[in-house]
Design a protein around this motif. Structure first.
Motif, PDB file in Angstrom:
ATOM      1  N   UNK A  95       0.798  -1.226   0.000  1.00  0.00           N
ATOM      2  CA  UNK A  95       0.000   0.000   0.000  1.00  0.00           C
ATOM      3  C   UNK A  95       0.831   1.277   0.000  1.00  0.00           C
ATOM      4  N   UNK A  96       2.132   1.158   0.248  1.00  0.00           N
ATOM      5  CA  UNK A  96       3.027   2.318   0.346  1.00  0.00           C
ATOM      6  C   UNK A  96       2.415   3.355   1.297  1.00  0.00           C
ATOM      7  N   UNK A  97       2.236   2.939   2.539  1.00  0.00           N
ATOM      8  CA  UNK A  97       1.599   3.796   3.531  1.00  0.00           C
ATOM      9  C   UNK A  97       2.428   5.047   3.834  1.00  0.00           C
ATOM     10  N   UNK A  98       3.732   4.960   3.646  1.00  0.00           N
ATOM     11  CA  UNK A  98       4.583   6.145   3.818  1.00  0.00           C
ATOM     12  C   UNK A  98       4.228   7.211   2.795  1.00  0.00           C
ATOM     13  N   UNK A  99       4.056   6.783   1.555  1.00  0.00           N
ATOM     14  CA  UNK A  99       3.665   7.714   0.491  1.00  0.00           C
ATOM     15  C   UNK A  99       2.275   8.293   0.759  1.00  0.00           C
ATOM     16  N   UNK A 100       1.367   7.490   1.280  1.00  0.00           N
ATOM     17  CA  UNK A 100       0.023   7.969   1.610  1.00  0.00           C
ATOM     18  C   UNK A 100       0.094   9.131   2.600  1.00  0.00           C
TER      19      UNK A 100
ATOM     20  N   UNK B  80       2.648  11.034   3.144  1.00  0.00           N
ATOM     21  CA  UNK B  80       3.284  12.154   2.442  1.00  0.00           C
ATOM     22  C   UNK B  80       2.247  12.937   1.640  1.00  0.00           C
ATOM     23  N   UNK B  81       1.310  12.210   1.018  1.00  0.00           N
ATOM     24  CA  UNK B  81       0.256  12.854   0.225  1.00  0.00           C
ATOM     25  C   UNK B  81      -0.591  13.810   1.052  1.00  0.00           C
ATOM     26  N   UNK B  82      -0.690  13.536   2.352  1.00  0.00           N
ATOM     27  CA  UNK B  82      -1.546  14.344   3.226  1.00  0.00           C
ATOM     28  C   UNK B  82      -0.890  15.662   3.648  1.00  0.00           C
ATOM     29  N   UNK B  83       0.390  15.822   3.355  1.00  0.00           N
ATOM     30  CA  UNK B  83       1.101  17.060   3.710  1.00  0.00           C
ATOM     31  C   UNK B  83       0.829  17.433   5.169  1.00  0.00           C
ATOM     32  N   UNK B  84       1.101  16.505   6.050  1.00  0.00           N
ATOM     33  CA  UNK B  84       0.807  16.675   7.471  1.00  0.00           C
ATOM     34  C   UNK B  84       1.735  17.707   8.103  1.00  0.00           C
TER      35      UNK B  84
END
Length: 239
Positions: free
Chosen positions: A71-76, A78-82
């Motif tokens: 799922x590449x949860x790290x990339x997910x 990152x997508x959220x720009x937390x």
């Protein structure tokens, strides 16, 4: 006189039962009911059958070591720009796979971890106490509400959970209520357009179907970030 009183009493009982029966069977214009997929609950919304909820017995699958690769949860995340001060709600947080990663990224913020299963909440509580995490608040949700305060969150994360909502209209309304005016909803679902994604059909969603349901709730699709191996990463905002 006693017979008359008895007849009136019976008439009142019958009338009450009839009214209650009518209330129970009154058609709901938003949802329809019919047999469908064995993995569904027989309840349909906007042409889509709602899937069974994955129980706490699947906790091991949520925590599987292959999940990062699949799922590449790290990339997910990152997508959220937390940002460090964000307030984020993880809905259907399960055992807290994303919760505690986000908590480490929001040292000055807050993570609401929302779930309806006591066993999932208990597991997150165990992890929270074990690691002394201070910026995670556990919330017991319901089938119709996430039970969050109005205008309380900057971002909402739903990972492979929306398709299991028994009451999608009510749930998205409660999420919209909790979302701040410029807040974003990150809706992650296995891609229903791709037959090769190895997930049961009812546990996948297409972008078209998802956007249609969100639009009905007053949320617009701003973009679909296509960098995850198996899943959509759809970003919605208030219209």
């Amino acid at each position: 006189m006693k017979k008359v009183a008895l007849l009136l009493f019976l008439l009142a009982v019958i009338t009450t039962l009839y009214q209650c029966h009518g209330q129970e069977t009154k058609p709901n214009e938003n949802y329809t009911f019919k047999k469908g997929d064995p993995n569904g609950i027989g309840k349909w919304y906007m042409g889509r059958e709602i899937a069974h909820v994955m129980g706490f017995q699947g906790m091991g699958w949520l925590n599987r070591t292959e999940r990062e690769e699949e799922e590449n949860t790290t990339k997910l995340l990152d997508n959220m720009d937390i940002q460090t001060g964000d307030t984020i709600a993880d809905i259907g947080a399960g055992s807290g796979y994303h919760v505690f990663r986000m908590a480490a990224m929001t040292k000055k913020g807050l993570i609401y971890a929302v779930d309806i299963q006591d066993e999932m909440l208990a597991e997150m509580h165990r992890k929270k106490e074990k690691d002394r995490v201070k910026n995670v608040t556990l919330i017991k949700g319901s089938k119709k509400s996430v039970n969050l305060p109005k205008n309380s969150v900057d971002k909402v994360l739903l990972v492979d959970v929306y398709h299991e909502f028994n009451y999608p209209i009510e749930m998205i309304a409660s999420l919209k209520n909790a979302l701040r005016p410029n807040g974003k909803l990150f809706l992650i679902e296995y891609r229903g357009e791709d037959d090769w994604v190895p997930i049961k059909k009812l546990h996948k969603m297409t972008q078209e179907q998802t956007a249609k349901e969100m639009q009905a709730a007053g949320l617009k699709l701003e973009r679909n970030i296509g960098n995850l191996p198996w899943q959509h990463c759809m970003v919605f905002g208030k219209e």
